[in-house]
Design a protein around this motif. Sequence first.
Motif, PDB file in Angstrom:
ATOM      1  N   LYS A 102     -19.541  25.192   2.484  1.00 14.41           N
ATOM      2  CA  LYS A 102     -21.328  24.322   2.282  1.00 14.41           C
ATOM      3  C   LYS A 102     -21.987  23.086   1.377  1.00 14.41           C
ATOM      4  N   LYS A 103     -21.024  23.199  -0.073  1.00 13.69           N
ATOM      5  CA  LYS A 103     -21.674  21.786  -0.829  1.00 13.69           C
ATOM      6  C   LYS A 103     -20.923  20.193  -0.043  1.00 13.69           C
ATOM      7  N   ASP A 104     -19.384  20.875   0.226  1.00 14.69           N
ATOM      8  CA  ASP A 104     -19.113  19.469   1.149  1.00 14.69           C
ATOM      9  C   ASP A 104     -19.677  18.425   2.347  1.00 14.69           C
ATOM     10  N   VAL A 105     -20.228  19.925   2.948  1.00 16.55           N
ATOM     11  CA  VAL A 105     -20.581  19.848   4.805  1.00 16.55           C
ATOM     12  C   VAL A 105     -22.185  19.645   4.450  1.00 16.55           C
ATOM     13  N   ARG A 106     -22.614  19.665   3.760  1.00 20.98           N
ATOM     14  CA  ARG A 106     -24.298  19.183   3.546  1.00 20.98           C
ATOM     15  C   ARG A 106     -24.382  18.427   2.624  1.00 20.98           C
ATOM     16  N   LYS A 107     -23.406  17.719   1.793  1.00 19.38           N
ATOM     17  CA  LYS A 107     -23.456  16.181   1.667  1.00 19.38           C
ATOM     18  C   LYS A 107     -22.701  15.551   2.217  1.00 19.38           C
ATOM     19  N   ALA A 108     -22.367  15.368   2.977  1.00 19.26           N
ATOM     20  CA  ALA A 108     -22.129  14.496   4.532  1.00 19.26           C
ATOM     21  C   ALA A 108     -23.824  14.237   5.334  1.00 19.26           C
ATOM     22  N   PHE A 109     -23.689  15.417   5.853  1.00 16.07           N
ATOM     23  CA  PHE A 109     -23.887  15.331   7.217  1.00 16.07           C
ATOM     24  C   PHE A 109     -25.869  16.616   6.711  1.00 16.07           C
ATOM     25  N   LYS A 110     -26.516  15.610   6.921  1.00 18.35           N
ATOM     26  CA  LYS A 110     -28.021  15.968   6.672  1.00 18.35           C
ATOM     27  C   LYS A 110     -28.649  16.824   8.026  1.00 18.35           C
ATOM     28  N   ASN A 111     -28.150  17.020   9.221  1.00 14.91           N
ATOM     29  CA  ASN A 111     -28.503  17.037  10.490  1.00 14.91           C
ATOM     30  C   ASN A 111     -28.465  18.993  10.667  1.00 14.91           C
ATOM     31  N   LYS A 112     -28.993  19.725  10.481  1.00 14.14           N
ATOM     32  CA  LYS A 112     -28.888  20.835  10.140  1.00 14.14           C
ATOM     33  C   LYS A 112     -28.610  21.587  11.300  1.00 14.14           C
ATOM     34  N   LYS A 113     -28.220  21.373  12.562  1.00 12.97           N
ATOM     35  CA  LYS A 113     -27.577  21.693  13.783  1.00 12.97           C
ATOM     36  C   LYS A 113     -26.020  20.916  13.230  1.00 12.97           C
ATOM     37  N   LEU A 114     -25.942  19.909  12.455  1.00 12.48           N
ATOM     38  CA  LEU A 114     -23.740  19.140  12.673  1.00 12.48           C
ATOM     39  C   LEU A 114     -23.446  20.179  11.759  1.00 12.48           C
ATOM     40  N   VAL A 115     -24.193  20.469  11.183  1.00 14.56           N
ATOM     41  CA  VAL A 115     -24.158  21.161   9.511  1.00 14.56           C
ATOM     42  C   VAL A 115     -23.588  23.105   9.993  1.00 14.56           C
ATOM     43  N   GLN A 116     -24.137  23.575  10.723  1.00 10.18           N
ATOM     44  CA  GLN A 116     -23.597  25.008  11.035  1.00 10.18           C
ATOM     45  C   GLN A 116     -22.621  24.788  12.254  1.00 10.18           C
ATOM     46  N   ILE A 117     -22.587  23.569  12.766  1.00  9.30           N
ATOM     47  CA  ILE A 117     -20.991  23.096  13.909  1.00  9.30           C
ATOM     48  C   ILE A 117     -20.109  23.399  12.936  1.00  9.30           C
TER      49      ILE A 117
END
Length: 489
Positions: A168-183
């Motif tokens: 979760k930390k790694d993904v959300r540090k790199a990507f801000k778009n909620k849809k991309l984060v969920q994928i």
Amino acid sequence: MKLKVNIIGSGFSSLAASCYLAQAGYDVTVFEKNPTIGGRARQLKKDGFTFDIGPTWYWMPDVFERFFADFNKKPSNYYTLEKLNPAYSVYFDKNDFITIEDSLEKIKIAFEKEEKGSAKKLQYFINKAKTNYNIAIKDLVYKPGESPLELVTLATINKLNQFFSTIKKDVRKAFKNKKLVQILEFPVLFLGAKPSDTPSFYNFMNYADFGLGTFHPKKGMYQVILALKHLAEELGVNIKTENPVDKIIVNNGKAIGILSNGKEYLADIILSGADYHHTETLLDKAYRQYSEAYWEKKTFAPSSLLFYVGFNKKLKNVNHHTLFFDVDFDIHAEAIYDNPKWPENPLFYASFPSITDANAAPQGKEAGIFLIPLAPNLNDTPQLRETYFEKIISRFENLTSQNVKNNIIFKESFCVNDFIKDYNSYKGNAYGMANTLLQTAFLRPKLKGKKVDNLFFTGQLTVPGPGVPPSLISGKLVADLIIKYHNAS
């Protein structure tokens, strides 16, 4: 004289182990409680429709290839694989979806459309994931979980920080778009834990997803079970269905046989691929290595509410695999892991194998599998099942802009009570024990019984963990351990 092995259960791990042990010269018999083999990977056939009851995703094709290569075979000797394009699509709202295609280059284009600069970030993210995949899948997961030192290699020392950060930390540090984060957070759900509880190192699942792709065996995942059965029988394995095991017979601290249908079957080694907790209940209390309190404290992967639906028409605006993320994932995850209850607004997944495979449904009709992840041990009633089907099918109609309720020929359901009844599954879990930091490798229940000699375990509650490829690997690990143990004794 050949050493005799009795194996309890006929899921992926049991069948894989039976092949390795038979190849090594053991006399192997598999005992399955149900009328058909496969454990959770069974089939439902009805009115010309065919559904995989259990796993529907074929990921990590290299693990399957490695398994069959151990017997000088290939998957193609037994079944035909098709790479799916698109791999899957994800709905976020009505007419708002992202399609994940069959190559990283195409996926990068889809990401860039959603968030400027994300293609470059995704390439970097997947490069790291690929490195981890090569460390994990080609090496670490083939260790038997006997010692913490198995995890200490030059490669893992360099990755140490990734065991203490989270997906979760790694993904959300790199990507801000909620849809991309969920994928990007979605693949770790196969490991049975929340992205916030899954170590960063497990981002290798993203490489499995975007780097290797999603496949479909023609005629369904059950073809893989039939391939294992065919191989096992070629190697001399005897498979007995409708033979539930009622007791593991222990004499002087050694497992010497099993009791099935009132008959004793003696053996030199007992191996269980059945639910680990259930297997221990087949032993007298003095011989159980894990207490009820131990199991109670563990984080289990979710259970599921599944529906198998026959439609009298072809459906629109869906792909073979389609995810519905139009509600808040964190709230649903809380209802699974933190405060177990029926989720008010669940995410769900749907599979339509008949889009790819004509064998799945009669011509002009569609086979649909719908899955809602749930906390294990929930109250499971016909009324609740009906309520939740109505919830998801109404949302499905709205999101995909089509009416389907009046086109349902039949629907069958499968939930917590069925997981317990059919698989003796602890609290009705669907995927085993979650791969959290404190439930990884040597911290999982052991392959070899500690209190009973000649008793071994395999499957998704032990190493390496949940999922079909790990189950195949678990079968190899336990077979190697049995061979090593008996060569030494």
